[in-house]
Design an enzyme around this catalytic site. Structure first.
Site, PDB file in Angstrom:
ATOM      1  N   LYS A 103       0.822  -1.225   0.000  1.00 45.52           N
ATOM      2  CA  LYS A 103       0.000   0.000   0.000  1.00 45.52           C
ATOM      3  C   LYS A 103       0.847   1.262   0.000  1.00 45.52           C
ATOM      4  CE  LYS A 103      -4.214  -1.840   1.959  1.00 45.52           C
ATOM      5  NZ  LYS A 103      -4.950  -2.066   3.195  1.00 45.52           N
ATOM      6  N   ARG A 127      -7.477   8.124  21.351  1.00 43.67           N
ATOM      7  CA  ARG A 127      -7.203   9.564  21.442  1.00 43.67           C
ATOM      8  C   ARG A 127      -8.452  10.374  21.707  1.00 43.67           C
ATOM      9  NH1 ARG A 127      -3.935   8.893  16.072  1.00 43.67           N
ATOM     10  NH2 ARG A 127      -5.936   7.924  15.721  1.00 43.67           N
ATOM     11  N   SER A 140      -0.284  10.124  12.927  1.00 43.16           N
ATOM     12  CA  SER A 140       0.813  10.039  11.950  1.00 43.16           C
ATOM     13  C   SER A 140       0.455  10.747  10.635  1.00 43.16           C
ATOM     14  CB  SER A 140       1.159   8.578  11.664  1.00 43.16           C
ATOM     15  OG  SER A 140       1.513   7.928  12.851  1.00 43.16           O
TER      16      SER A 140
END
Ligand code: PNS
Length: 160
Positions: free
Chosen positions: A40, A89, A127
């Site tokens: 990917k 988160r 990220s």
């Protein structure tokens, strides 16, 4: 007990580091499992992601870093882990993580996923965002460990 902390880590962030530090206080042994998603086209190649994690965690005991392909639970079973750990988160993470933990429990015949709530200091870091900010010339120095910042500087040509 042995814990598996799986992820893409493309790249590892300060939020991941905080979760890892806390996992090591809870479990005797921690395996950081880096998804090998080479097909990917990850932003950072698998080998570099692994090296960056190792450099960022220098001096921390009872941690190993390995890559895996395929199902997380198959890797977890092969490694004989007791639990999978994930960080949460925000409420928006919950739906995806709930579903993943349930399918993983089903597929593994009983490996639980334990969730740690991200330190609010890091709850906005992901990220994907780090990559975007870095590529557009923003300052990510405080979002990622030093080795990752240096790597991004080299890769993208950041000057800050
Ligand atoms: O850091 P990420 O991208 O949030 O991590 C996601 C990860 C790697 C934990 C997840 O995509 C995963 O477990 N991938 C492996 C395939 C798998 O087991 N999928 C869940 C059951 S279909």
């Amino acid at each position: 007990m042995k814990a598996l902390y799986p992820g893409s880590f493309d790249p590892i962030t300060n939020g991941h580091i905080d979760v890892i530090q806390r996992i090591t206080k809870l479990y005797r042994e921690v395996i950081i499992a880096v998804l090998d998603n080479s097909d990917k086209k990850p932003f950072i190649p698998k080998e570099d992601r692994i090296n960056l994690i190792k450099e960022s965690l220098k001096g921390m005991d009872n941690i190993t870093v390995e890559s895996f392909k395929g199902l997380t639970v198959e890797f977890a079973k092969a490694k004989g882990v007791d639990v999978i750990v994930r960080g949460l988160r925000a409420p928006s993470d919950f739906e995806y993580e709930l579903e993943m933990s349930q399918i993983n429990y089903f597929l593994s015949d009983g490996i639980d996923t334990v969730f740690l709530m991200t330190n609010p200091k890091y709850s906005f870091i992901r990220s994907t965002r780090v990559k975007e900010v870095a590529e557009l010339g923003g300052d990510v120095k405080k979002l990622v460990p030093e080795p990752v910042f240096k790597y991004l500087c080299g890769k993208i040509g950041l000057t800050r």
